[in-house]
Design a protein around this motif. Structure first.
Motif, PDB file in Angstrom:
ATOM      1  N   THR A   1       0.818  -1.213   0.000  1.00 39.14           N
ATOM      2  CA  THR A   1       0.000   0.000   0.000  1.00 39.14           C
ATOM      3  C   THR A   1       0.851   1.262   0.000  1.00 39.14           C
ATOM      4  OG1 THR A   1      -1.727  -1.188   1.226  1.00 39.14           O
ATOM      5  CG2 THR A   1      -1.851   1.214   1.220  1.00 39.14           C
ATOM      6  N   VAL A   2       1.926   1.293   0.803  1.00 31.96           N
ATOM      7  CA  VAL A   2       2.729   2.517   0.857  1.00 31.96           C
ATOM      8  C   VAL A   2       3.483   2.732  -0.458  1.00 31.96           C
ATOM      9  CG1 VAL A   2       2.985   2.491   3.368  1.00 31.96           C
ATOM     10  CG2 VAL A   2       4.714   1.363   1.971  1.00 31.96           C
ATOM     11  N   VAL A   3       4.003   1.659  -1.052  1.00 33.75           N
ATOM     12  CA  VAL A   3       4.763   1.837  -2.290  1.00 33.75           C
ATOM     13  C   VAL A   3       3.822   2.110  -3.466  1.00 33.75           C
ATOM     14  CG1 VAL A   3       6.413   0.781  -3.868  1.00 33.75           C
ATOM     15  CG2 VAL A   3       6.676   0.469  -1.411  1.00 33.75           C
ATOM     16  N   THR A   4       2.653   1.477  -3.480  1.00 31.71           N
ATOM     17  CA  THR A   4       1.663   1.807  -4.505  1.00 31.71           C
ATOM     18  C   THR A   4       1.281   3.286  -4.422  1.00 31.71           C
ATOM     19  OG1 THR A   4       0.753  -0.431  -4.606  1.00 31.71           O
ATOM     20  CG2 THR A   4      -0.674   1.358  -5.333  1.00 31.71           C
ATOM     21  N   SER A   5       1.101   3.778  -3.209  1.00 33.30           N
ATOM     22  CA  SER A   5       0.761   5.191  -3.032  1.00 33.30           C
ATOM     23  C   SER A   5       1.869   6.090  -3.567  1.00 33.30           C
ATOM     24  CB  SER A   5       0.528   5.500  -1.548  1.00 33.30           C
ATOM     25  OG  SER A   5      -0.583   4.777  -1.051  1.00 33.30           O
ATOM     26  N   GLU A   6       3.113   5.684  -3.366  1.00 34.78           N
ATOM     27  CA  GLU A   6       4.223   6.475  -3.878  1.00 34.78           C
ATOM     28  C   GLU A   6       4.227   6.507  -5.403  1.00 34.78           C
ATOM     29  OE1 GLU A   6       9.005   7.007  -3.166  1.00 34.78           O
ATOM     30  OE2 GLU A   6       8.065   5.119  -2.626  1.00 34.78           O
ATOM     31  N   MET A   7       3.875   5.379  -6.037  1.00 35.71           N
ATOM     32  CA  MET A   7       3.948   5.274  -7.492  1.00 35.71           C
ATOM     33  C   MET A   7       2.741   5.846  -8.220  1.00 35.71           C
ATOM     34  SD  MET A   7       6.803   3.753  -7.693  1.00 35.71           S
ATOM     35  CE  MET A   7       7.873   2.739  -6.686  1.00 35.71           C
ATOM     36  N   LEU A   8       1.677   6.177  -7.518  1.00 36.33           N
ATOM     37  CA  LEU A   8       0.425   6.560  -8.166  1.00 36.33           C
ATOM     38  C   LEU A   8       0.572   7.599  -9.282  1.00 36.33           C
ATOM     39  CD1 LEU A   8      -2.272   6.730  -5.318  1.00 36.33           C
ATOM     40  CD2 LEU A   8      -2.169   5.151  -7.236  1.00 36.33           C
TER      41      LEU A   8
END
Length: 391
Positions: A26-33
């Motif tokens: 979730t945290v890395v997906t949020s960074e890549m959005l």
């Protein structure tokens, strides 16, 4: 504990591992959005593609500072409470980004995202040894770190897919809801986690020396070269596909989904080999990336094959670097330095890509990214031969 209690205890351990893995995803997906949403964000907020790319730069830079800062300042705090608090912050930040009326509010939201990314990733990466028996530590760590790798290759296409139906803001809403929903799961599955004994005391000269060993420095340098090269190019892959390859929204989404699927395959295919020999595995993966980026410039049709090769390479790079780091040691603070290097590289890569895009052209970023990955291969091949125990 009675024998009848053992199965439920084992299940609880693995539920905790799984919830932390979902957290890292979730945290890395949020960074890549912003990568897959860059064109839409720029148009809606009235800024250039290069300026919109600051939404990638800001959290990366903040996470780079937050990881070691939080590891140092929270040495005596329960890691369970820290992880829950950081996930709550991420949920608020994503919802704030979804509602941003202008680029200033978007950047403020992305700063908060960066704090959560740096702290959560740094603490989560070392939890495998504390959640399961010793014989299962390798598997647990792979699952937790797999959340980072899978997010790196699936987060962008997933966000692009969602935004194609409901707009870019919906992707941030979805990420925010996922983060807030995960709060209850983390609270229910994680046991109290006292800080590791080796990290709770003062930072002695001997500790600092072990954190900054030659092999650890090598891993940090390779992380900086490879990840900055990747994100200099990948942050602007959607404008490239639209402007150079003439791809429409549906084809862009398909291309990124193929990239993501290839990345997941690369992640799991390289994991076992990287555990045995991280250096050689890393070199092979980065060579794939270095070949794929310039290949995009040599095709007149939407370059799906090159994106698949790129995904195969990058999908395994994170796992290879993380397993290399684990072999060299360093504990939570060593992991925090790795997270710092990884995230500052994301930020600087995205920033450099934006400046190249605005000053030269979108295709030029592919050449710049390829050049950095080539340098990384050379460093790993020459310096790595003498500076690592993982050769």
């Amino acid at each position: 504990m009675t024998m009848t209690d053992v199965p439920s205890a084992v299940r609880a351990h693995w539920l905790a591992v799984t919830s932390v893995a979902v957290g890292t995803f979730t945290v890395v997906t949020s960074e890549m959005l912003p990568v897959g949403l860059l064109t839409s964000i720029a148009a809606d907020l009235g800024v250039s593609a290069g300026t919109a790319g600051l939404a990638m730069t800001a959290p990366g830079l903040v996470a780079a500072v937050a990881a070691p800062a939080l590891a140092f300042t929270t040495r005596r705090m329960d890691r369970r409470l820290l992880l829950i608090g950081l996930m709550a912050l991420l949920g608020v930040a994503n919802l704030m980004a979804a509602a941003a009326p202008d680029n200033a509010v978007m950047l403020a939201a992305r700063v908060l995202t960066g704090v959560s990314i740096g702290g959560f990733w740094a603490f989560a990466a070392a939890l495998g040894s504390r959640l399961v028996p010793e014989r299962s530590v390798g598997r647990a760590t792979s699952i937790i770190l797999g959340g980072v790798s899978v997010a790196s290759v699936l987060g962008v296409p997933a966000a692009t897919f969602v935004s194609s139906f409901a707009g870019w803001r919906s992707a941030f809403v979805a990420a925010g809801v996922l983060a807030l929903g995960l709060l209850a799961v983390l609270a229910a599955t994680l046991p109290p986690l006292r800080p590791p004994a080796e990290e709770s005391g003062p930072a002695t000269r001997e500790k600092r020396s072990s954190w900054l060993s030659g092999p650890l420095i090598l891993v940090l340098v390779l992380t900086a070269l490879t990840i900055s090269g990747h994100f200099a190019a990948y942050t602007y892959v959607r404008p490239f596909l639209e402007q150079v390859s003439g791809a429409g929204p549906a084809l862009v989404g398909t291309a990124l989904l193929l990239y993501g699927a290839a990345g997941v395959a690369g992640n799991f295919a390289s994991g076992a080999r990287a555990a045995r020999n991280p250096r050689s595995t890393f070199i092979v993966l980065v060579v794939l990336m270095a070949v794929a980026m310039p290949a995009l410039l040599l095709t007149g049709v939407p370059p799906l094959a090159a994106l698949v090769v790129w995904g195969l390479g990058y999908g395994g790079v994170g796992v290879a670097l993380q397993l290399w780091l684990m072999r060299e040691g360093g504990g939570e603070l060593g992991t925090a330095l790795f997270v710092s290097s990884f995230n500052v590289s994301i930020a600087l890569g995205a920033l450099a890509g934006g400046r190249i895009t605005d000053a030269a052209s979108v295709p030029a970023v592919m050449g710049a990214g390829a050049a950095l990955t080539v340098v990384s291969v050379v460093v790993a091949g020459i310096w790595g031969r003498n500076r690592t125990t993982g050769s």
